[in-house]
Design a protein around this motif. Sequence first.
Motif, PDB file in Angstrom:
ATOM      1  N   ASN A 237       0.812  -1.209   0.000  1.00  0.00           N
ATOM      2  CA  ASN A 237       0.000   0.000   0.000  1.00  0.00           C
ATOM      3  C   ASN A 237       0.850   1.266   0.000  1.00  0.00           C
ATOM      4  N   THR A 238       2.104   1.128  -0.411  1.00  0.00           N
ATOM      5  CA  THR A 238       3.044   2.238  -0.612  1.00  0.00           C
ATOM      6  C   THR A 238       3.080   3.191   0.568  1.00  0.00           C
ATOM      7  N   VAL A 267       5.793  -2.901  -4.003  1.00  0.00           N
ATOM      8  CA  VAL A 267       5.441  -1.483  -4.058  1.00  0.00           C
ATOM      9  C   VAL A 267       4.698  -1.147  -5.353  1.00  0.00           C
ATOM     10  N   LEU A 268       5.160  -1.669  -6.476  1.00  0.00           N
ATOM     11  CA  LEU A 268       4.630  -1.255  -7.774  1.00  0.00           C
ATOM     12  C   LEU A 268       3.542  -2.161  -8.342  1.00  0.00           C
ATOM     13  N   PRO A 271      -0.212  -0.488  -8.218  1.00  0.00           N
ATOM     14  CA  PRO A 271      -0.326   0.643  -9.144  1.00  0.00           C
ATOM     15  C   PRO A 271      -0.216   0.238 -10.610  1.00  0.00           C
ATOM     16  N   VAL A 353      11.592   3.543  -7.455  1.00  0.00           N
ATOM     17  CA  VAL A 353      10.336   2.828  -7.227  1.00  0.00           C
ATOM     18  C   VAL A 353       9.515   3.513  -6.139  1.00  0.00           C
ATOM     19  N   THR A 354      10.161   3.858  -5.048  1.00  0.00           N
ATOM     20  CA  THR A 354       9.425   4.478  -3.946  1.00  0.00           C
ATOM     21  C   THR A 354       9.074   5.925  -4.231  1.00  0.00           C
ATOM     22  N   THR A 357       5.921   6.234  -6.682  1.00  0.00           N
ATOM     23  CA  THR A 357       4.672   5.820  -6.047  1.00  0.00           C
ATOM     24  C   THR A 357       4.382   6.639  -4.788  1.00  0.00           C
ATOM     25  N   SER A 358       5.212   7.616  -4.486  1.00  0.00           N
ATOM     26  CA  SER A 358       5.082   8.403  -3.262  1.00  0.00           C
ATOM     27  C   SER A 358       5.082   7.507  -2.036  1.00  0.00           C
ATOM     28  N   CYS A 359       5.916   6.467  -2.089  1.00  0.00           N
ATOM     29  CA  CYS A 359       6.085   5.552  -0.966  1.00  0.00           C
ATOM     30  C   CYS A 359       7.280   6.002  -0.133  1.00  0.00           C
TER      31      CYS A 359
END
Length: 364
Positions: A237-238, A267-268, A271, A353-354, A357-359
């Motif tokens: 859920n990032t 993470v991805l 999305p 990656v983070t 995704t705004s993780c």
Amino acid sequence: MTVAGWLTIVLFAVILTALAFPLGSYMAAVYSGRRVFLSPIFAGPERLLYSILRVDPKREQDWKAYAKSLIVFSLAGWLLLYLILRTQNAPWVPHLLNPLGYHSASWNVTFNTVSSFMTNTNWQYYSGETTMSYFSQMTGLTVQNWLSGGVGIVTAVALIRGIIGRSGKSLGNFWEDLVRTVLYVLTPLSVVGALVLASQGVIANFSNYLVVHTITGLTQTIAMGPVASQEVIKMLNTNGGGFFNTNSAHPFENPTAFTNLFEMLLVLIIPAALIFTYGRMTGNRRQGYAIYGAVMFMFLGAVTVAYIAEAHGSPAQHAAGLHTGVISGSTGGNMEGKEQRFGIAGSALFNVVTTVTSCGAVNS
């Protein structure tokens, strides 16, 4: 830069696409109300949750009703999480779930933490292993990881329905979407993901913290906890609220190069899958493919820039190389702040990656 580094990036993109395509089709079926292969397992719990929530899942909502349900649910989650974090040292909390007797953080730190988790903002204003009890991590932060991410997913689904209907009059039912997201999407992915992480060395226990003697004769406290279950939903859920302060750079959260790759996929995966879900639900798969291609092109461009920059090394490294007579290509790149087990490619890829995704999770 190395061949292995570029292969890691290419392999990641290929695996992500190969997994996202079928997951996107599956999610389209879930949000279209069709029967899926997990229906025999979750149909009963799904009906039970509807009865507990006292909602009719077949009652369509317009954008106002959908937004109202979302806001009320999120507000209730905020209040519950605030209560849990402010009472983590209460007498009714079992010693097993707070073995170190951690007291609650101050009201403003709690306010910050709750607001961050409820909105999936990923601002971690605390150190998990020195602030939060196991109870707070499990029933508070982990649960909110599930719910805030679920709210984000159903919002995307509602947007897709709005595009299909060209209005906001019929966006589905928030409660049905949320229940089906938790049961049919997040639960199976989380169970499989947690088992994979635990099998690779991500810890999952309720032990007291360990105190060991180092080779220098000093003592060191090693934090423990039920990490694997929180780690997987944090990534899916990032979110960025790591069990440990150093997040996925910590070997108990992310021990190997394989878990590093696996966590980036976590993470991805949703999305990326949602893009294919959009193509399926709108009946225009080519549009979904076009969007995915554009997104992947930008993503790989960002990864390429990050990897080349980090592998090239910093100006200070090159200045030192010139001073010592060592050619710049042998500086080894910029390893400052990075974990040796991930290397430059694994760190640069994780970073992008983070970021896209705004993780808030980090591994370096």
